[in-house]
Design a protein around this motif. Structure first.
Motif, short mmCIF file in Angstrom:
data_model
loop_
_atom_site.label_atom_id
_atom_site.label_comp_id
_atom_site.label_asym_id
_atom_site.label_seq_id
_atom_site.Cartn_x
_atom_site.Cartn_y
_atom_site.Cartn_z
N ASN A 27 0.82 -1.21 0.00
CA ASN A 27 0.00 0.00 0.00
C ASN A 27 0.85 1.26 0.00
O ASN A 27 0.58 2.21 -0.74
N SER A 166 -6.58 0.57 -0.87
CA SER A 166 -7.24 -0.65 -0.38
C SER A 166 -8.20 -1.23 -1.42
O SER A 166 -8.56 -2.41 -1.35
N MET A 177 -5.57 -5.13 2.53
CA MET A 177 -6.94 -5.62 2.53
C MET A 177 -7.02 -7.04 1.97
O MET A 177 -7.77 -7.88 2.47
#
Length: 225
Positions: A27, A166, A177
């Protein structure tokens, strides 16, 4: 606490952290790459949308409106699952970068354009009086002041970009996620997995938002001087 975590003990939670950390790194990497590409793209579009060349201006408007009008998830799915039907196959990471950078460029172009237009017209007139060229006026006078005005909004949008990464679990990118979903599917402890993931996002986004608010206050105080 036991009821809250649905019977999940701390030892089990600790065993999930390395997997979630690996996802979080994805991320953060995706956020950095998206901003590194999207913000300069937004600057280019903020300039070209005001171009006197009609074709360039209309093309920019089209790209900006599509980037703002189409949900980021639709862009991600288009590049990852849609383009292969035309013979172009992209990896999940490449699809995520292109989709999120397009969306980021579209939104930041409006933020930057607002900052540029907030610079008083007298600044440009003073530059002309000093015999500066249009390009020198833009890069030495208009851009620094406009970017400073747009900075708090850009930083706030950076937090939203991090949260938006996400969405990439939908295109098989192994971000946090996706890792939480995998943990929930294998342990049947979805509540704890998603609660922990939400806590990780909050631990990053809340301080970042407070920092943005502090910077915004400083910028506002500087502009009043």
């Amino acid at each position: 606490m036991i009821k809250l975590w649905m019977g999940t003990d701390w030892a089990t939670i600790n065993s999930w952290l390395p997997q979630l950390w690996d996802g979080l790194v994805v991320n953060l990497q995706l956020t950095a790459i998206t901003l590194a590409l999207g913000v300069p793209l937004g600057l280019i579009w903020a300039v070209t949308v005001r171009s006197r060349v009609r074709g360039l201006r209309y093309l920019t408007l089209f790209l900006v409106e599509v980037g703002r009008g189409a949900p980021a998830l639709v862009l991600l799915q288009f590049f990852y699952a849609g383009l292969p039907q035309s013979g172009l196959v992209l990896s999940s990471m490449t699809s995520a970068i292109i989709g999120l950078a397009w969306s980021t460029g579209a939104y930041t172009s409006e933020i930057i354009r607002g900052g540029l237009e907030a610079v008083p017209a007298g600044q440009g007139e003073a530059s002309q009086a000093l015999n500066l060229s249009d390009w020198d006026t833009f890069r030495y006078v208009i851009l620094p002041q406009g970017f400073w005005v747009a900075l708090p909004a850009l930083l706030g949008f950076a937090v939203l970009v991090f949260q938006g990464t996400s969405l990439c679990f939908a295109i098989a990118l192994p971000e946090i996620m996706a890792q939480a979903t995998d943990i929930g599917a294998t342990t049947f402890r979805n509540f704890a997995a998603y609660a922990l993931t939400g806590g990780i996002f909050a631990a990053i986004c809340i301080p970042a938002s407070l920092l943005v608010g502090w910077i915004e206050h400083k910028v506002a105080a500087r502009s009043r001087r």
